[in-house]
Design a protein around this motif. Structure first.
Motif, PDB file in Angstrom:
ATOM      1  N   VAL A   1       0.696 -15.720  23.508  1.00 24.82           N
ATOM      2  CA  VAL A   1       1.598 -14.923  22.678  1.00 24.82           C
ATOM      3  C   VAL A   1       2.724 -15.826  22.183  1.00 24.82           C
ATOM      4  O   VAL A   1       2.967 -16.908  22.731  1.00 24.82           O
ATOM      5  CB  VAL A   1       2.197 -13.723  23.444  1.00 24.82           C
ATOM      6  CG1 VAL A   1       1.111 -12.837  24.010  1.00 24.82           C
ATOM      7  CG2 VAL A   1       3.136 -14.194  24.552  1.00 24.82           C
ATOM      8  N   ARG A   2       3.402 -15.369  21.151  1.00 30.27           N
ATOM      9  CA  ARG A   2       4.570 -16.089  20.659  1.00 30.27           C
ATOM     10  C   ARG A   2       5.733 -15.109  20.521  1.00 30.27           C
ATOM     11  O   ARG A   2       5.540 -13.949  20.146  1.00 30.27           O
ATOM     12  CB  ARG A   2       4.279 -16.767  19.317  1.00 30.27           C
ATOM     13  CG  ARG A   2       3.855 -15.823  18.211  1.00 30.27           C
ATOM     14  CD  ARG A   2       3.529 -16.576  16.919  1.00 30.27           C
ATOM     15  NE  ARG A   2       3.187 -15.658  15.839  1.00 30.27           N
ATOM     16  CZ  ARG A   2       1.947 -15.317  15.508  1.00 30.27           C
ATOM     17  NH1 ARG A   2       0.912 -15.829  16.156  1.00 30.27           N
ATOM     18  NH2 ARG A   2       1.729 -14.462  14.512  1.00 30.27           N
ATOM     19  N   LEU A   3       6.922 -15.571  20.831  1.00 30.79           N
ATOM     20  CA  LEU A   3       8.129 -14.772  20.644  1.00 30.79           C
ATOM     21  C   LEU A   3       8.967 -15.472  19.592  1.00 30.79           C
ATOM     22  O   LEU A   3       9.361 -16.630  19.765  1.00 30.79           O
ATOM     23  CB  LEU A   3       8.899 -14.626  21.955  1.00 30.79           C
ATOM     24  CG  LEU A   3       9.987 -13.540  21.977  1.00 30.79           C
ATOM     25  CD1 LEU A   3      10.285 -13.097  23.404  1.00 30.79           C
ATOM     26  CD2 LEU A   3      11.287 -14.008  21.314  1.00 30.79           C
ATOM     27  N   GLY A   4       9.227 -14.768  18.482  1.00 32.20           N
ATOM     28  CA  GLY A   4       9.925 -15.365  17.357  1.00 32.20           C
ATOM     29  C   GLY A   4      11.372 -14.930  17.259  1.00 32.20           C
ATOM     30  O   GLY A   4      11.694 -13.763  17.475  1.00 32.20           O
ATOM     31  N   ILE A   5      12.238 -15.890  16.942  1.00 32.93           N
ATOM     32  CA  ILE A   5      13.660 -15.629  16.743  1.00 32.93           C
ATOM     33  C   ILE A   5      14.032 -16.080  15.337  1.00 32.93           C
ATOM     34  O   ILE A   5      13.888 -17.262  15.001  1.00 32.93           O
ATOM     35  CB  ILE A   5      14.534 -16.389  17.759  1.00 32.93           C
ATOM     36  CG1 ILE A   5      14.094 -16.087  19.198  1.00 32.93           C
ATOM     37  CG2 ILE A   5      16.001 -16.058  17.564  1.00 32.93           C
ATOM     38  CD1 ILE A   5      13.357 -17.224  19.845  1.00 32.93           C
ATOM     39  N   PRO A   6      14.482 -15.178  14.466  1.00 36.35           N
ATOM     40  CA  PRO A   6      14.837 -15.569  13.097  1.00 36.35           C
ATOM     41  C   PRO A   6      15.962 -16.603  13.077  1.00 36.35           C
ATOM     42  O   PRO A   6      16.962 -16.466  13.793  1.00 36.35           O
ATOM     43  CB  PRO A   6      15.291 -14.253  12.464  1.00 36.35           C
ATOM     44  CG  PRO A   6      14.650 -13.186  13.284  1.00 36.35           C
ATOM     45  CD  PRO A   6      14.606 -13.722  14.678  1.00 36.35           C
ATOM     46  N   LYS A   7      15.805 -17.621  12.256  1.00 32.22           N
ATOM     47  CA  LYS A   7      16.846 -18.636  12.134  1.00 32.22           C
ATOM     48  C   LYS A   7      18.119 -18.074  11.513  1.00 32.22           C
ATOM     49  O   LYS A   7      19.207 -18.629  11.712  1.00 32.22           O
ATOM     50  CB  LYS A   7      16.334 -19.808  11.295  1.00 32.22           C
ATOM     51  CG  LYS A   7      15.339 -20.703  12.014  1.00 32.22           C
ATOM     52  CD  LYS A   7      14.946 -21.872  11.129  1.00 32.22           C
ATOM     53  CE  LYS A   7      14.063 -22.857  11.855  1.00 32.22           C
ATOM     54  NZ  LYS A   7      13.650 -23.987  10.983  1.00 32.22           N
ATOM     55  N   SER A   8      18.002 -16.987  10.781  1.00 36.36           N
ATOM     56  CA  SER A   8      19.188 -16.395  10.162  1.00 36.36           C
ATOM     57  C   SER A   8      20.209 -15.958  11.203  1.00 36.36           C
ATOM     58  O   SER A   8      21.411 -15.924  10.932  1.00 36.36           O
ATOM     59  CB  SER A   8      18.786 -15.194   9.305  1.00 36.36           C
ATOM     60  OG  SER A   8      18.109 -14.218  10.094  1.00 36.36           O
ATOM     61  N   ALA A   9      19.731 -15.628  12.417  1.00 33.16           N
ATOM     62  CA  ALA A   9      20.632 -15.238  13.498  1.00 33.16           C
ATOM     63  C   ALA A   9      20.867 -16.374  14.485  1.00 33.16           C
ATOM     64  O   ALA A   9      21.652 -16.227  15.420  1.00 33.16           O
ATOM     65  CB  ALA A   9      20.069 -14.031  14.239  1.00 33.16           C
ATOM     66  N   ALA A  10      20.159 -17.477  14.284  1.00 33.13           N
ATOM     67  CA  ALA A  10      20.282 -18.610  15.206  1.00 33.13           C
ATOM     68  C   ALA A  10      20.438 -19.895  14.409  1.00 33.13           C
ATOM     69  O   ALA A  10      19.792 -20.904  14.673  1.00 33.13           O
ATOM     70  CB  ALA A  10      19.049 -18.674  16.111  1.00 33.13           C
ATOM     71  N   ASP A  11      21.334 -19.848  13.418  1.00 33.93           N
ATOM     72  CA  ASP A  11      21.441 -20.969  12.484  1.00 33.93           C
ATOM     73  C   ASP A  11      22.061 -22.216  13.105  1.00 33.93           C
ATOM     74  O   ASP A  11      21.985 -23.301  12.527  1.00 33.93           O
ATOM     75  CB  ASP A  11      22.224 -20.548  11.236  1.00 33.93           C
ATOM     76  CG  ASP A  11      23.635 -20.063  11.555  1.00 33.93           C
ATOM     77  OD1 ASP A  11      23.881 -19.712  12.729  1.00 33.93           O
ATOM     78  OD2 ASP A  11      24.473 -20.034  10.646  1.00 33.93           O
ATOM     79  N   LYS A  12      22.662 -22.077  14.285  1.00 36.47           N
ATOM     80  CA  LYS A  12      23.248 -23.244  14.944  1.00 36.47           C
ATOM     81  C   LYS A  12      22.319 -23.846  15.993  1.00 36.47           C
ATOM     82  O   LYS A  12      22.682 -24.800  16.673  1.00 36.47           O
ATOM     83  CB  LYS A  12      24.578 -22.852  15.595  1.00 36.47           C
ATOM     84  CG  LYS A  12      25.638 -22.417  14.589  1.00 36.47           C
ATOM     85  CD  LYS A  12      26.937 -22.044  15.283  1.00 36.47           C
ATOM     86  CE  LYS A  12      27.981 -21.577  14.267  1.00 36.47           C
ATOM     87  NZ  LYS A  12      29.248 -21.170  14.920  1.00 36.47           N
ATOM     88  N   ILE A  13      21.131 -23.271  16.131  1.00 34.93           N
ATOM     89  CA  ILE A  13      20.176 -23.745  17.126  1.00 34.93           C
ATOM     90  C   ILE A  13      19.355 -24.898  16.561  1.00 34.93           C
ATOM     91  O   ILE A  13      18.793 -24.815  15.470  1.00 34.93           O
ATOM     92  CB  ILE A  13      19.238 -22.604  17.572  1.00 34.93           C
ATOM     93  CG1 ILE A  13      20.030 -21.540  18.332  1.00 34.93           C
ATOM     94  CG2 ILE A  13      18.090 -23.127  18.412  1.00 34.93           C
ATOM     95  CD1 ILE A  13      20.600 -22.012  19.653  1.00 34.93           C
ATOM     96  N   HIS A  14      19.292 -25.975  17.313  1.00 32.15           N
ATOM     97  CA  HIS A  14      18.442 -27.117  16.978  1.00 32.15           C
ATOM     98  C   HIS A  14      17.734 -27.559  18.244  1.00 32.15           C
ATOM     99  O   HIS A  14      18.260 -27.401  19.342  1.00 32.15           O
ATOM    100  CB  HIS A  14      19.273 -28.270  16.409  1.00 32.15           C
ATOM    101  CG  HIS A  14      20.056 -27.900  15.191  1.00 32.15           C
ATOM    102  ND1 HIS A  14      19.486 -27.804  13.940  1.00 32.15           N
ATOM    103  CD2 HIS A  14      21.364 -27.570  15.041  1.00 32.15           C
ATOM    104  CE1 HIS A  14      20.411 -27.447  13.065  1.00 32.15           C
ATOM    105  NE2 HIS A  14      21.562 -27.294  13.705  1.00 32.15           N
ATOM    106  N   PHE A  15      16.539 -28.116  18.078  1.00 32.22           N
ATOM    107  CA  PHE A  15      15.825 -28.546  19.275  1.00 32.22           C
ATOM    108  C   PHE A  15      16.567 -29.714  19.926  1.00 32.22           C
ATOM    109  O   PHE A  15      16.731 -29.751  21.113  1.00 32.22           O
ATOM    110  CB  PHE A  15      14.380 -28.950  18.958  1.00 32.22           C
ATOM    111  CG  PHE A  15      13.539 -29.030  20.207  1.00 32.22           C
ATOM    112  CD1 PHE A  15      12.780 -27.941  20.602  1.00 32.22           C
ATOM    113  CD2 PHE A  15      13.532 -30.150  21.005  1.00 32.22           C
ATOM    114  CE1 PHE A  15      12.028 -27.988  21.768  1.00 32.22           C
ATOM    115  CE2 PHE A  15      12.789 -30.212  22.168  1.00 32.22           C
ATOM    116  CZ  PHE A  15      12.034 -29.127  22.551  1.00 32.22           C
TER     117      PHE A  15
END
Length: 302
Positions: free
Chosen positions: A288-302
């Motif tokens: 399975v995959r759990l997706g998080i929209p970048k629009s709400a996590a725009d400061k997240i980087h790997f």
């Protein structure tokens, strides 16, 4: 530098003891040449999957392994999918009843279906239906440590995730478990629905990727980055367990990076906008995959 893995470099398991097919550096572009899931052996509709199994063929050859210089356990290998090319003018569907617990019982007999591919479309049912081709990489992996998993099984190392979103323009982040990572891939599908509830449209392929080594940072499960979302891909013996693993991993992925929210806010946000989607239900482990929209996590980087 551009490097290419020859089509004869077939593997059938993820085994760290095997000598690599080639070596590459972080930043290199690598071209993989992969056969379809039956080694391109179902050449026409008279050849059946049971025939080649009887002759000793093992399904799902992948192409590799590539040793990434400098990769060590605890690192992450970023694989950007630059191009996925189908190298045949038809795809294959093996209607093999023993493979399918649900739909198999409704098949009257074993058959091989060859599907023409014309101008980016799959022509089905004698021309009555045309579906757009959307090539994706079904199996992409590094080698796990201490156990040789077969190429049909997904895990923390990636493997046969059958995630239809792993396609051109996306990046997959895989945890490194052994020196050199030992990257391989195959099982490209021209078309596949979420869950792969029956068979995908199987095709031989030429996949071009760029690799980048990220030192001393790692997640428990593969992370997929698309244009709009971050996805955590987890696998287990059942959907409940796989979903729980993806939820746990998504929480740690976000909280460890901050991204402008504290842990309570991330938990709330995951409940509001986190989407759980099924990659496959037909492999030895479901994914399975759990997706998080970048629009709400725009400061997240790997």
């Amino acid at each position: 530098m551009i490097r290419e893995v020859g089509i004869n470099n077939r593997i059938y398991d993820y085994d760290e003891s095997r000598m690599p097919a080639m070596y590459a550096d972080s930043g290199d572009t690598i071209i993989f040449n992969a056969e379809d899931f039956v080694g391109n052996l179902l050449t026409n509709e008279k050849v059946l999957k049971s025939h080649i199994i009887a002759e000793g063929f093992v399904c799902q050859p992948c192409n590799g392994d590539v040793y990434i210089n400098g990769a060590e356990p605890g690192d992450t290998l970023k694989i950007t999918i630059d191009k996925v090319e189908i190298t045949a003018d038809q795809g294959t569907i093996a209607l093999f009843p023993p493979d399918f617990e649900i739909y198999g019982k409704y098949l009257d007999k074993e058959e091989t279906m060859k599907v023409p591919l014309v101008d980016g479309k799959a022509i089905l049912f004698g021309g009555k239906l045309e579906l757009p081709v959307k090539p994706m990489v079904g199996a992409i992996a590094v080698c796990p440590h201490g156990v040789a998993e077969d190429t049909v099984t997904p895990g923390s190392y990636g493997g046969n995730m059958d995630c239809k979103l792993i396609t051109e323009g996306t990046s997959l982040y895989l945890p490194v478990f052994v020196p050199g990572a030992l990257l391989n891939m195959g099982d490209v599908h021209a078309i596949q629905g979420d869950g792969e509830t029956f068979s995908a449209l199987e095709v031989p392929s030429r996949v071009t990727v760029t690799v980048e080594l990220i030192k001393a940072r790692q997640e428990k499960w593969p992370v997929l980055e698309t244009k709009d979302k971050w996805y955590i891909i987890a696998s287990a013996d059942g959907l409940d367990t796989a979903t729980a693993e993806a939820m746990e991993a998504a929480y740690h992925f976000l909280v460890s990076r901050g991204g402008g929210y504290d842990k309570k806010e991330w938990i709330v946000l995951l409940g509001l906008i986190g989407d759980v989607e099924v990659c496959n239900v037909v492999d030895p482990r479901v994914a399975v995959r759990l997706g998080i929209p970048k629009s709400a996590a725009d400061k997240i980087h790997f």
